[in-house]
Design a protein around this motif. Structure first.
Motif, PDB file in Angstrom:
ATOM      1  N   ASN A 212       0.819  -1.210   0.000  1.00  0.00           N
ATOM      2  CA  ASN A 212       0.000   0.000   0.000  1.00  0.00           C
ATOM      3  C   ASN A 212       0.855   1.263   0.000  1.00  0.00           C
ATOM      4  OD1 ASN A 212      -3.076  -0.598   0.246  1.00  0.00           O
ATOM      5  ND2 ASN A 212      -2.080  -2.149   1.510  1.00  0.00           N
ATOM      6  N   GLU A 213       2.023   1.208   0.616  1.00  0.00           N
ATOM      7  CA  GLU A 213       2.920   2.362   0.564  1.00  0.00           C
ATOM      8  C   GLU A 213       3.444   2.590  -0.851  1.00  0.00           C
ATOM      9  OE1 GLU A 213       5.867   1.358   3.428  1.00  0.00           O
ATOM     10  OE2 GLU A 213       4.698   2.083   5.158  1.00  0.00           O
ATOM     11  N   ASN A 214       3.488   1.537  -1.633  1.00  0.00           N
ATOM     12  CA  ASN A 214       3.956   1.618  -3.019  1.00  0.00           C
ATOM     13  C   ASN A 214       2.787   1.430  -3.996  1.00  0.00           C
ATOM     14  OD1 ASN A 214       7.197   1.521  -2.957  1.00  0.00           O
ATOM     15  ND2 ASN A 214       6.385   0.265  -1.290  1.00  0.00           N
ATOM     16  N   TRP A 215       1.665   2.075  -3.665  1.00  0.00           N
ATOM     17  CA  TRP A 215       0.445   1.875  -4.431  1.00  0.00           C
ATOM     18  C   TRP A 215       0.583   2.295  -5.894  1.00  0.00           C
ATOM     19  CZ3 TRP A 215      -2.090   5.775  -6.954  1.00  0.00           C
ATOM     20  CH2 TRP A 215      -1.760   7.088  -6.593  1.00  0.00           C
ATOM     21  N   GLN A 216       1.440   3.275  -6.197  1.00  0.00           N
ATOM     22  CA  GLN A 216       1.592   3.700  -7.586  1.00  0.00           C
ATOM     23  C   GLN A 216       2.189   2.589  -8.437  1.00  0.00           C
ATOM     24  OE1 GLN A 216       3.751   7.324  -6.606  1.00  0.00           O
ATOM     25  NE2 GLN A 216       2.069   8.556  -7.433  1.00  0.00           N
ATOM     26  N   ASP A 217       3.175   1.869  -7.888  1.00  0.00           N
ATOM     27  CA  ASP A 217       3.730   0.727  -8.612  1.00  0.00           C
ATOM     28  C   ASP A 217       2.698  -0.392  -8.724  1.00  0.00           C
ATOM     29  OD1 ASP A 217       6.423   1.723  -9.032  1.00  0.00           O
ATOM     30  OD2 ASP A 217       6.698   1.488  -6.873  1.00  0.00           O
ATOM     31  N   LEU A 218       1.915  -0.565  -7.664  1.00  0.00           N
ATOM     32  CA  LEU A 218       0.854  -1.561  -7.697  1.00  0.00           C
ATOM     33  C   LEU A 218      -0.155  -1.226  -8.796  1.00  0.00           C
ATOM     34  CD1 LEU A 218      -0.714  -3.952  -6.325  1.00  0.00           C
ATOM     35  CD2 LEU A 218      -1.855  -2.189  -4.955  1.00  0.00           C
TER      36      LEU A 218
END
Length: 255
Positions: A212-218
């Motif tokens: 969730n902290e890296n939601w943009q990559d997700l």
């Protein structure tokens, strides 16, 4: 960026050549092909018909989209920060009922159409299977999963050709959508995967937090596959309608 694959949708059969002609559905207002603002007419007509599209219409082979059920979505493992091989089985997508049509651009002369859509919130519930890495750390698991996309913007673009059919001495043209593509953007993404690392609570909570902290990559890796599924539904719906409704009935000379 991961390679993306959309697998067949169970509720949508492949569009077949229809032997029957049908009028335009009663909830769709036809637009004159001679209207100088045919795009504006189509926008107004589409907005008025959205509720009926969402609820489905068996007569025109339009499935219910509230919710949308998807057999399987898959993302191959990529080389980015989130190198995930991710599969979603028995998926259910909620939120399409709140779809709004922002803009329609129709160029009948060049046989080109574009739709701009906004979906405030899409939620995919599924049985997931994941392997790969998150910021160089391994990830593995399977079980119930939830992926939620906020502020989804979709531009669906396609060209169309024509096929002539004759019945009882009358010939009409039937549009055939082709060369479709979909552009996608999202303002936020959330994910929660149960049973990561065979149910290890600490590793599972930590990994979900990192995702969730890296939601943009997700969103870059998983989001487009969900959007492509919706785009495929749109293509099938258009194909199913145009299989039985002629161009002359959809865009008459006069209305």
């Amino acid at each position: 960026m991961a390679a993306r694959h959309l697998l067949p949708l169970a509720l949508l059969c492949a569009a077949a050549k229809a032997a029957i002609w049908m009028p335009l559905p009663s909830y769709i207002t036809p637009c004159s092909r001679n209207d100088p603002d045919v795009s504006g007419c189509a926008l107004k007509s589409g907005r008025a018909a959205m509720k009926d599209f969402i609820n489905g219409d068996r007569q025109y082979r339009i499935p219910s989209l509230n919710p949308l059920r998807i057999d399987k979505l898959a993302v191959d493992e990529g080389s980015g920060p989130l190198g995930l091989a991710f599969t979603a089985n028995n998926g259910t997508v909620y939120g399409l009922a709140d779809t709004s049509i922002d803009e329609v651009r129709i160029d009948l002369k060049n046989q080109h159409v574009e739709y701009d859509l906004t979906m405030p919130r899409l939620e995919l519930l599924c049985i997931y299977n994941v392997s790969g890495k998150v910021l160089l750390l391994p990830i593995v698991g399977n079980g119930p999963g939830n992926i939620t996309l906020i502020g989804v913007k979709i531009r669906y673009i396609y060209d169309f050709g024509f096929e002539s059919r004759t019945r009882n001495g009358e010939t009409k043209s039937f549009a055939i959508p082709k060369n479709s593509k979909l552009e996608y953007n999202v303002t936020r993404a959330y994910i929660h995967l149960d049973n990561l690392f065979n149910g290890d609570k600490l590793l599972g909570e930590t990994t979900n937090r990192v995702l969730n902290e890296n939601w943009q990559d997700l969103a870059k890796e998983v989001g487009p596959t969900i959007a492509e599924a919706i785009g495929e539904v749109m293509r099938q719906i258009l194909q199913n309608i145009f299989d039985v409704v002629s161009y002359e009935d959809a865009f008459p000379d006069k209305v």
